[in-house]
Enzyme design. Structure first.
Site, PDB file in Angstrom:
ATOM      1  N   ASP A  49       0.723  -1.031  -0.034  1.00  0.00           N
ATOM      2  CA  ASP A  49      -0.099   0.002   0.150  1.00  0.00           C
ATOM      3  C   ASP A  49       1.011   1.376   0.082  1.00  0.00           C
ATOM      4  O   ASP A  49       0.477   2.244  -0.598  1.00  0.00           O
ATOM      5  CB  ASP A  49      -0.924  -0.060   1.499  1.00  0.00           C
ATOM      6  N   GLU A 121      -2.015  -5.150  -3.606  1.00  0.00           N
ATOM      7  CA  GLU A 121      -0.915  -4.453  -2.751  1.00  0.00           C
ATOM      8  C   GLU A 121      -0.045  -5.465  -2.426  1.00  0.00           C
ATOM      9  O   GLU A 121       1.298  -5.119  -2.172  1.00  0.00           O
ATOM     10  CB  GLU A 121      -1.693  -3.797  -1.490  1.00  0.00           C
TER      11      GLU A 121
END
EC number: 3.1.26.3
Length: 226
Positions: A49, A121
């Site tokens: 992320d 992610e």
């Protein structure tokens, strides 16, 4: 460790040849099948992320050198939110290679937006740890492709835009009511109605409450501003 045929094909689709294939295996391993000897992808998701955020911030600054922070922020959010990650995950067939527990498989985990977004992610983090920031950046920009250039100038999500429209007129925030739910448990379809206190409403359906709320907000915003 040697990658299985399906993971080798996936590696080719994302354009990265792993020197440490165990990182890719971990990135596609959901917590429902983790064990003391098998790590899941949650820690990688956390890292990925942040890597995605830095790449997108750099890309947006480079693509529009005159944009203010206020203009860049909603574009950034549109590119890194779970929906965008899940869309990319679907395009590269990530769902098909996820390692899931039986309960997640039966509940349609390979199609769940949140699960796909998290796994995307984690894959980003795996590439970052395996090949460094340059490799991760190249992959992200390749997979996100035209999204960076085409992101709306005002890319606020529909719920935020509708709430700001209401507040600007002295109205309380809109409400969202689930008016129907259809389909099997593993693939539900939610119908949500967005309502303003002034009486305007709009409905929309989607495979998750969040997506249905966004679609209903977009429809209602179109009605009140159109």
């Amino acid at each position: 460790m040697k990658l299985s045929a399906d993971l080798q094909a996936f590696s080719s689709r994302i354009g990265h040849d792993f020197r440490r294939p165990e990182l890719l295996v971990q990135s596609v391993t959901h917590s429902s099948v983790s064990s003391p000897t098998r790590d899941d992808n949650q820690r990688l998701e956390f890292l990925g992320d942040r890597v995605l955020g830095l790449v997108m911030a750099e890309a947006l600054l480079a693509s529009d050198r005159a944009a203010s922070e206020g203009q860049l922020a909603p574009r950034f959010n549109a590119l890194v939110r779970k929906e965008a990650c899940a869309d990319v995950a679907r395009e590269v067939g990530l769902g098909a290679v996820l390692k899931l527990g039986r309960s997640e498989q039966l509940s349609g985990g390979r199609r769940k937006q949140a699960l796909l977004g998290d796994a995307m992610e984690a894959v980003i983090a795996a590439v970052y740890l395996d090949g460094g920031f340059a490799a991760a950046r190249d992959m992200i920009l390749r997979l996100w492709g035209a999204r960076v250039a085409q992101v709306d100038v005002d890319a606020r999500d529909a719920k935020t835009a509708l709430q700001e429209w209401a507040q600007g007129r002295g109205l309380p925030p809109p409400s969202y009511i689930e008016v129907a739910r259809e389909g099997p448990d593993h693939a539900p379809e939610f119908r949500i109605e967005a309502r303003l206190v002034t009486g305007e409403t709009a409905q929309a359906s989607a495979g998750s409450k969040r997506a249905a709320e966004q679609a209903a907000a977009k429809a209602l915003l179109g009605e009140v501003t159109g």
